[in-house]
Design an enzyme around this catalytic site. Structure first.
Site, mmCIF file in Angstrom:
data_model
loop_
_atom_site.group_PDB
_atom_site.id
_atom_site.type_symbol
_atom_site.label_atom_id
_atom_site.label_comp_id
_atom_site.label_asym_id
_atom_site.label_seq_id
_atom_site.Cartn_x
_atom_site.Cartn_y
_atom_site.Cartn_z
ATOM 1 N N SER A 26 22.018 39.819 -32.362
ATOM 2 C CA SER A 26 22.218 38.667 -31.662
ATOM 3 C C SER A 26 23.612 38.532 -31.050
ATOM 4 O O SER A 26 24.507 38.746 -31.894
ATOM 5 C CB SER A 26 22.016 37.451 -32.642
ATOM 6 O OG SER A 26 20.660 37.760 -33.121
ATOM 7 N N HIS A 57 19.154 37.800 -27.301
ATOM 8 C CA HIS A 57 18.787 39.229 -27.135
ATOM 9 C C HIS A 57 18.230 39.640 -25.581
ATOM 10 O O HIS A 57 17.421 39.103 -25.353
ATOM 11 C CB HIS A 57 17.675 39.529 -28.122
ATOM 12 C CG HIS A 57 17.991 39.710 -29.508
ATOM 13 N ND1 HIS A 57 18.462 41.012 -30.338
ATOM 14 C CD2 HIS A 57 18.219 38.628 -30.657
ATOM 15 C CE1 HIS A 57 18.689 40.887 -31.536
ATOM 16 N NE2 HIS A 57 18.578 39.502 -31.861
ATOM 17 N N HIS A 79 11.770 41.397 -33.652
ATOM 18 C CA HIS A 79 11.517 41.200 -35.077
ATOM 19 C C HIS A 79 10.120 40.861 -35.373
ATOM 20 O O HIS A 79 9.157 40.521 -34.793
ATOM 21 C CB HIS A 79 12.423 39.724 -35.054
ATOM 22 C CG HIS A 79 13.883 40.022 -34.629
ATOM 23 N ND1 HIS A 79 14.198 39.729 -33.422
ATOM 24 C CD2 HIS A 79 14.947 40.385 -35.329
ATOM 25 C CE1 HIS A 79 15.512 39.947 -33.617
ATOM 26 N NE2 HIS A 79 15.868 40.290 -34.491
ATOM 27 N N TYR A 81 9.433 38.293 -37.109
ATOM 28 C CA TYR A 81 9.191 36.885 -36.912
ATOM 29 C C TYR A 81 8.481 36.324 -35.493
ATOM 30 O O TYR A 81 8.158 35.166 -35.301
ATOM 31 C CB TYR A 81 10.299 36.069 -37.543
ATOM 32 C CG TYR A 81 11.657 36.110 -36.580
ATOM 33 C CD1 TYR A 81 11.643 35.610 -35.277
ATOM 34 C CD2 TYR A 81 12.655 36.586 -36.999
ATOM 35 C CE1 TYR A 81 12.711 35.804 -34.452
ATOM 36 C CE2 TYR A 81 13.592 37.029 -36.375
ATOM 37 C CZ TYR A 81 13.877 36.379 -34.954
ATOM 38 O OH TYR A 81 15.044 36.529 -34.179
ATOM 39 N N GLU A 82 8.879 37.183 -34.570
ATOM 40 C CA GLU A 82 8.430 37.007 -33.213
ATOM 41 C C GLU A 82 6.672 37.055 -32.982
ATOM 42 O O GLU A 82 6.144 36.728 -32.118
ATOM 43 C CB GLU A 82 9.090 37.823 -32.192
ATOM 44 C CG GLU A 82 10.571 37.602 -31.930
ATOM 45 C CD GLU A 82 11.352 38.501 -31.419
ATOM 46 O OE1 GLU A 82 11.233 38.693 -29.993
ATOM 47 O OE2 GLU A 82 11.688 39.413 -32.086
ATOM 48 N N ALA A 109 23.142 40.059 -37.241
ATOM 49 C CA ALA A 109 23.718 38.737 -37.869
ATOM 50 C C ALA A 109 23.279 38.645 -39.089
ATOM 51 O O ALA A 109 22.017 38.847 -39.362
ATOM 52 C CB ALA A 109 23.282 37.698 -37.020
ATOM 53 N N MET A 207 17.011 39.206 -41.146
ATOM 54 C CA MET A 207 15.645 39.516 -40.773
ATOM 55 C C MET A 207 15.422 40.743 -39.802
ATOM 56 O O MET A 207 14.373 40.631 -39.238
ATOM 57 C CB MET A 207 15.059 37.960 -39.955
ATOM 58 C CG MET A 207 15.331 36.799 -40.561
ATOM 59 S SD MET A 207 14.858 35.310 -39.249
ATOM 60 C CE MET A 207 15.889 33.981 -40.308
ATOM 61 N N SER A 208 16.071 41.495 -40.051
ATOM 62 C CA SER A 208 15.752 42.871 -39.303
ATOM 63 C C SER A 208 16.410 44.029 -40.138
ATOM 64 O O SER A 208 16.423 43.989 -41.337
ATOM 65 C CB SER A 208 16.999 42.726 -37.778
ATOM 66 O OG SER A 208 18.208 42.617 -38.084
ATOM 67 N N ASN A 231 26.937 33.092 -40.966
ATOM 68 C CA ASN A 231 27.124 31.909 -41.492
ATOM 69 C C ASN A 231 26.859 32.022 -43.181
ATOM 70 O O ASN A 231 26.335 33.284 -43.339
ATOM 71 C CB ASN A 231 25.760 31.068 -41.296
ATOM 72 C CG ASN A 231 24.432 31.969 -41.341
ATOM 73 O OD1 ASN A 231 24.129 32.587 -40.768
ATOM 74 N ND2 ASN A 231 23.818 31.687 -42.498
ATOM 75 N N HIS A 243 20.504 28.101 -35.620
ATOM 76 C CA HIS A 243 20.743 29.242 -34.783
ATOM 77 C C HIS A 243 21.983 29.283 -33.954
ATOM 78 O O HIS A 243 22.578 30.283 -33.474
ATOM 79 C CB HIS A 243 19.464 29.589 -33.919
ATOM 80 C CG HIS A 243 19.374 30.948 -33.276
ATOM 81 N ND1 HIS A 243 19.573 32.103 -34.200
ATOM 82 C CD2 HIS A 243 19.024 31.343 -32.172
ATOM 83 C CE1 HIS A 243 19.445 33.156 -33.431
ATOM 84 N NE2 HIS A 243 19.109 32.695 -32.032
#
Ligand code: HPA
Length: 274
Positions: A26, A57, A79, A81-82, A109, A207-208, A231, A243
């Site tokens: 990201s 992205h 991802h 989650y998409e 990230a 998440m990746s 973060n 986000h």
């Protein structure tokens, strides 16, 4: 649409045969702009390539050179989650492996779990914990590509890590190492999950990356992975995670991240190890 078809398409589009690839997390898409004589191909033009819908992205593959080094750069990834299947999440790596890439630098990230990290820091991934609940190698195995039960002991290549540490030191960039834990998202973790993950030995959460590295290692590609701590993970600071903050921090650190990447890439040996 198979990764081989995508690779054949790429082979037909350029005479460049990069051995190194970079996957940009990201907010890091700008790295692709630093390539010379780049061919930029939107994912929608590559047969079978999944679209990235995540904000931050770009969704394109750039083929070009960086100070003479041929490179394939993915701006944007698919991802879980998409709603993408795990096969789609690793389609790009599989296609790049067939295209001839031998070494992959994965960036992302991540939330910092280790209390010694701070927002905006970079961390070299030394190992991972897969909490995605899926493995991209599930299903029939093609022995021509890799073994049924690939070893993950040195998934994050020790030589590459040593090079990255040396380069970071030369550039005066702090680069601690840490264990990355992958969660499916898209909700951020709860404070209780983060405490549990710390107990498990995780230093970072994201998440990746994990599916990509598993598939890359299966194909015998060498991997280096670097997180930007955008973060501190949930519950560490008395504030919620959002986000926008993740993207803002990514943007703030981009210059340092790209300086490190540009200096590390030419030093990565592309001879394969299995
Ligand atoms: N959790 C999961 N993924 C992330 C985070 C986080 O805190 N920050 C950036 N990606």
């Amino acid at each position: 649409m198979t990764p081989q078809l995508a690779a054949d398409f790429l082979l037909s589009q350029t005479s460049l045969r990069p051995k190194h690839a970079v996957i940009l997390g990201s907010g890091l898409g700008a790295f692709a702009d630093s390539l010379t004589d780049a061919l930029s191909i939107p994912y929608c033009d590559i047969p079978g390539w999944p679209q990235s819908t995540a904000i931050g992205h770009a969704g394109r593959l750039c083929l070009g050179t960086l100070n003479g080094l041929p490179l394939a750069v993915l701006s944007g990834r698919a991802h879980l989650y998409e709603g993408h299947s795990i096969d789609k999440a690793v389609f790009g790596i599989r296609a790049l492996g067939r295209f001839g890439v031998k070494a992959v630098v994965v960036t992302n990230a991540a939330g910092g779990i280790n209390l010694s990290y701070s927002q905006g820091g970079l961390v070299l991934i030394s190992d991972h914990i897969n909490m995605l609940g899926v493995n991209p190698l599930t299903g029939p195995n093609d022995e021509a590509i890799g073994p049924r039960f690939p070893d993950m002991t040195t998934a994050y290549d020790p030589q590459f890590r040593a090079i990255a540490r040396d380069v970071a030191q030369e550039l005066g960039i702090d680069l601690p190492e840490g264990v990355y834990l992958a969660c499916p998202g898209p909700s951020y973790e709860t404070p209780a999950e983060i405490r549990a993950f710390r107990t498990l030995g995780a230093d970072l959460v994201g998440m990746s990356t994990v599916p990509e590295v598993i598939v890359a290692r299966h194909m015998g590609l060498r991997c280096l992975a670097i997180s930007c701590v955008t973060n501190m993970a949930a519950g560490i600071l008395a504030q919620p995670i959002n986000h926008e903050e993740v993207l803002e921090t990514g943007a703030r650190v981009r210059g340092t991240f790209l300086r490190l990447l540009s200096a590390v890439l030419p030093r990565l040996d592309v001879r394969t190890i299995q």
